[in-house]
Design an enzyme around this catalytic site. Structure first.
Site, PDB file in Angstrom:
ATOM      1  CE  LYS A 140     -16.697  97.416 -10.953  1.00  0.00           C
ATOM      2  NZ  LYS A 140     -15.792  97.119 -12.073  1.00  0.00           N
ATOM      3  CD  GLU A 192      -9.857  92.406   3.391  1.00  0.00           C
ATOM      4  OE1 GLU A 192      -8.713  92.839   3.627  1.00  0.00           O
ATOM      5  OE2 GLU A 192     -10.485  91.693   4.188  1.00  0.00           O
TER       6      GLU A 192
HETATM    7  P1  NAD Z   1      -9.367 100.147  -7.699  1.00  0.00           P
HETATM    8  O1  NAD Z   1      -9.767 100.698  -6.381  1.00  0.00           O
HETATM    9  O2  NAD Z   1      -9.014 101.103  -8.757  1.00  0.00           O
HETATM   10  O3  NAD Z   1     -10.521  99.231  -8.278  1.00  0.00           O
HETATM   11  C1  NAD Z   1     -10.987  98.076  -7.612  1.00  0.00           C
HETATM   12  C2  NAD Z   1     -12.388  97.744  -8.101  1.00  0.00           C
HETATM   13  O4  NAD Z   1     -13.274  98.766  -7.655  1.00  0.00           O
HETATM   14  C3  NAD Z   1     -12.536  97.718  -9.610  1.00  0.00           C
HETATM   15  O5  NAD Z   1     -13.489  96.718  -9.942  1.00  0.00           O
HETATM   16  C4  NAD Z   1     -13.074  99.106  -9.929  1.00  0.00           C
HETATM   17  O6  NAD Z   1     -13.796  99.161 -11.133  1.00  0.00           O
HETATM   18  C5  NAD Z   1     -13.982  99.350  -8.733  1.00  0.00           C
HETATM   19  N1  NAD Z   1     -14.154 100.745  -8.350  1.00  0.00           N
HETATM   20  C6  NAD Z   1     -13.248 101.743  -8.423  1.00  0.00           C
HETATM   21  N2  NAD Z   1     -13.777 102.862  -7.908  1.00  0.00           N
HETATM   22  C7  NAD Z   1     -15.030 102.578  -7.491  1.00  0.00           C
HETATM   23  C8  NAD Z   1     -16.079 103.338  -6.865  1.00  0.00           C
HETATM   24  N3  NAD Z   1     -15.925 104.605  -6.561  1.00  0.00           N
HETATM   25  N4  NAD Z   1     -17.215 102.699  -6.574  1.00  0.00           N
HETATM   26  C9  NAD Z   1     -17.380 101.391  -6.837  1.00  0.00           C
HETATM   27  N5  NAD Z   1     -16.442 100.637  -7.451  1.00  0.00           N
HETATM   28  C10 NAD Z   1     -15.276 101.220  -7.767  1.00  0.00           C
HETATM   29  O7  NAD Z   1      -8.164  99.129  -7.378  1.00  0.00           O
HETATM   30  P2  NAD Z   1      -7.297  98.276  -8.418  1.00  0.00           P
HETATM   31  O8  NAD Z   1      -6.325  99.205  -9.056  1.00  0.00           O
HETATM   32  O9  NAD Z   1      -8.159  97.418  -9.271  1.00  0.00           O
HETATM   33  O10 NAD Z   1      -6.542  97.278  -7.405  1.00  0.00           O
HETATM   34  C11 NAD Z   1      -5.378  97.610  -6.776  1.00  0.00           C
HETATM   35  C12 NAD Z   1      -5.644  98.042  -5.347  1.00  0.00           C
HETATM   36  O11 NAD Z   1      -6.314  97.006  -4.639  1.00  0.00           O
HETATM   37  C13 NAD Z   1      -4.356  98.280  -4.574  1.00  0.00           C
HETATM   38  O12 NAD Z   1      -4.491  99.435  -3.786  1.00  0.00           O
HETATM   39  C14 NAD Z   1      -4.263  97.061  -3.659  1.00  0.00           C
HETATM   40  O13 NAD Z   1      -3.528  97.230  -2.487  1.00  0.00           O
HETATM   41  C15 NAD Z   1      -5.691  96.787  -3.377  1.00  0.00           C
HETATM   42  N6  NAD Z   1      -5.836  95.398  -2.943  1.00  0.00           N
HETATM   43  C16 NAD Z   1      -6.140  95.137  -1.631  1.00  0.00           C
HETATM   44  C17 NAD Z   1      -6.239  93.822  -1.189  1.00  0.00           C
HETATM   45  C18 NAD Z   1      -6.557  93.487   0.243  1.00  0.00           C
HETATM   46  O14 NAD Z   1      -6.943  92.350   0.507  1.00  0.00           O
HETATM   47  N7  NAD Z   1      -6.432  94.393   1.185  1.00  0.00           N
HETATM   48  C19 NAD Z   1      -6.045  92.784  -2.091  1.00  0.00           C
HETATM   49  C20 NAD Z   1      -5.724  93.091  -3.401  1.00  0.00           C
HETATM   50  C21 NAD Z   1      -5.645  94.407  -3.826  1.00  0.00           C
END
Ligand code: NAD
Length: 492
Positions: A190, A265
């Site tokens: 997804k 992550e």
């Molecule tokens: P997000 O958590 O809003 O969304 C990430 C993904 O999860 C999207 O595809 C979203 O649609 C999905 N999602 C959101 N809520 C969900 C739920 N309750 N159940 C299932 N799926 C869900 O994050 P974002 O804004 O897309 O990305 C930025 C974040 O990602 C930042 O916090 C960043 O630090 C983190 N990040 C972490 C790493 C790592 O390796 N640790 C790498 C890159 C980004």
């Protein structure tokens, strides 16, 4: 600094009428659609179907069939899967320019970085895991401690739900797809709704590579519905998630209730520790890559910069000069170093944090606003805050934008204390002319990865976080183990 506004993309938006499920393009169950806009021009770039829960069910069913097929992917010899992954890597490589352009247009990543990272990491990581399983000696025979022998197998965990964020959509997708597919799992991916167009290139490459039907399925979903449905689905055996800590916590709760393995992550607020003996010119030269890369929208970057008090003012001046000199511009222009942040919402979040930093009494030495001369696009100036206390919100929360906090420290113990005074623990760096001293300070920082005088993520070694930065590891042989489960077969 570039003064020209980004040129609108002249080609008409891409339209994908169907979803990639079961190895083919099939009509979605509803006419709901996701429209992706450019971070720089704010114009539509393309549309794809928004997968509903019913579409997720179809994708999971296809992945389940492919996994359970007694002659299928999970049962293939590892060398046969490895050959298929090499073909997939070839097809992705052939499309790397298209991929890089789509990523940059969608999320604003400067094309020089998306070409070097998003266009190339997917095939590199696929080939790495293909080689790893090709060389795998297979089940291990151990002399039993009690009677006979035991064959210790590492079997694929099953159907994997892979949930991807928008900041490095290709790299972070393949940190999951490559080991999962190499292990013999099948996948429902997804992508984030902000970056779905590059995921369609992955589908095209999978078809061209002849990946068997159902081995990879892609369900773009807007909001949390499709992702949450995938996480809770009884036919999904493992979840691999990269994204925010808030979303990760909710996913972990669901997986905990279902006793479903999960790799998380999550966010970061990493510290760069600049010791009193650091070589400032070379440290400052490296600071962009470890702190502002991708407009600060990188999970591991060091957005807290801790500097030895005697060097503090000199360092702040140098960092300010570096941040001010970065070329802001159209992400599709090769000379651009700083593009727009990914969305209008993200810019609003970043601007709110900047206001909180000012209100708390931190001092902006450069940036703090929107760059002049851009009449469209979600641009934010690279911003440096000096005189920050580690208790300030800007030093505690992940901003995910080009905003740095520079914090003074008294001695090594103080530096380590401040670095560890964080809910997060993902990356980090130490800067010193004494490598042994750097290693000893690095050893005291609570984090999943840390660099001394550099920070270069290595796909042959584990990557992941401690504390609120996540659970489990991706990359390296450890990243393959995350998609395998042990089975002991006792033999006479
Ligand atoms: P997000 O958590 O809003 O969304 C990430 C993904 O999860 C999207 O595809 C979203 O649609 C999905 N999602 C959101 N809520 C969900 C739920 N309750 N159940 C299932 N799926 C869900 O994050 P974002 O804004 O897309 O990305 C930025 C974040 O990602 C930042 O916090 C960043 O630090 C983190 N990040 C972490 C790493 C790592 O390796 N640790 C790498 C890159 C980004």
């Amino acid at each position: 600094m570039s003064t020209a506004s980004p040129t609108p993309v002249s080609t008409s938006p891409l339209t994908y009428p169907d979803l990639f499920i079961g190895g083919e393009w099939i009509a979605p169950t509803t006419d709901a659609r996701i429209t992706v806009s450019s971070a720089s021009t704010e114009l539509p770039l393309g549309t794809v179907p928004a997968a509903t829960e019913a579409d997720v069910d179809r994708a999971v069913a296809a992945a389940r069939r492919a996994f359970d097929d007694p002659q299928g992917w999970s049962q293939w010899e590892p060398s046969r899967r490895a050959a298929a992954l090499d073909r997939f890597a070839d097809e992705l490589s052939a499309r790397k320019s298209e991929t890089a352009v789509r990523v940059s247009a969608q999320n604003g990543m400067p094309i020089r970085f998306s070409s070097a990272v998003e266009g190339t990491v997917p095939s590199t990581v696929l080939r790495y895991y293909a080689d790893l399983v090709r060389a795998d000696p297979g089940p291990e025979n151990r002399t039993s401690q009690v009677f006979g022998s035991t064959e210790v197998q590492r079997n694929p965990v099953g159907v994997v739900g892979a949930i991807i964020p928008w900041n490095f959509p290709q790299t972070l997708a393949f940190f999951k797809l490559a080991p999962a597919l190499a292990a013999g799992c099948t996948v429902v991916m997804k992508p984030s709704s902000e970056t779905v167009l590059d995921a369609m290139v992955v589908a095209e490459a999978a078809i061209a590579a002849g990946l068997p039907s159902g081995v990879l399925n892609i369900v773009p979903g807007s909001g949390r519905v499709a992702g949450a449905h995938l996480v809770a689905h009884p036919d999904v055996d493992k979840i691999a998630f990269t994204g925010s800590t808030d979303a990760g916590r909710g996913i972990a709760e669901t997986c905990g209730r279902l006793l479903k393995p999960v790799t998380l992550e999550l966010g970061g607020k990493s510290a760069a520790i600049v010791l009193d003996d650091a070589d400032l010119p070379s440290t400052l030269k490296s600071m962009f890559a470890v702190s502002l890369m991708n407009q600060g929208q990188s999970c591991y970057i060091c957005t807290r910069i801790l500097v030895s008090r005697p060097r503090y003012h000199e360092f702040v001046d140098g960092l300010t000069e570096m941040a001010r000199s970065l070329t802001i511009g159209d992400p599709l222009d090769k000379s651009t170093i700083i593009g727009p942040v990914a969305t209008a919402r993200q810019r609003e979040i970043v601007e709110n944090y900047i206001a909180q930093g000012v209100a708390a009494g931190a001092r902006i030495t450069t940036g703090g606003g929107r760059p002049a001369d851009f009449d469209r696009g979600h641009y934010v100036e690279p911003t440096v805050f000096a005189d920050v206390d580690n208790s300030f919100t800007i030093a505690r929360e992940e901003i995910f934008g080009p905003v740095l906090s520079v914090i003074p420290f008294d001695d090594e113990d103080d530096a380590v204390r401040i670095a560890n005074d964080s809910n997060y623990g993902l990356g980090g760096t130490v800067w010193t002319t004494d490598l042994d001293r750097g290693r000893s300070v690095a050893a005291r920082v609570d984090t999943g990865s840390i660099g001394v005088n550099c920070y270069t993520m290595d796909h042959g070694s584990p990557f992941g976080g401690v504390k609120d930065s996540g659970l489990g590891r991706e990359l390296g042989p450890e990243g393959l183990l995350a998609y395998q489960q042990y089975k002991s077969v006792y033999l006479p």
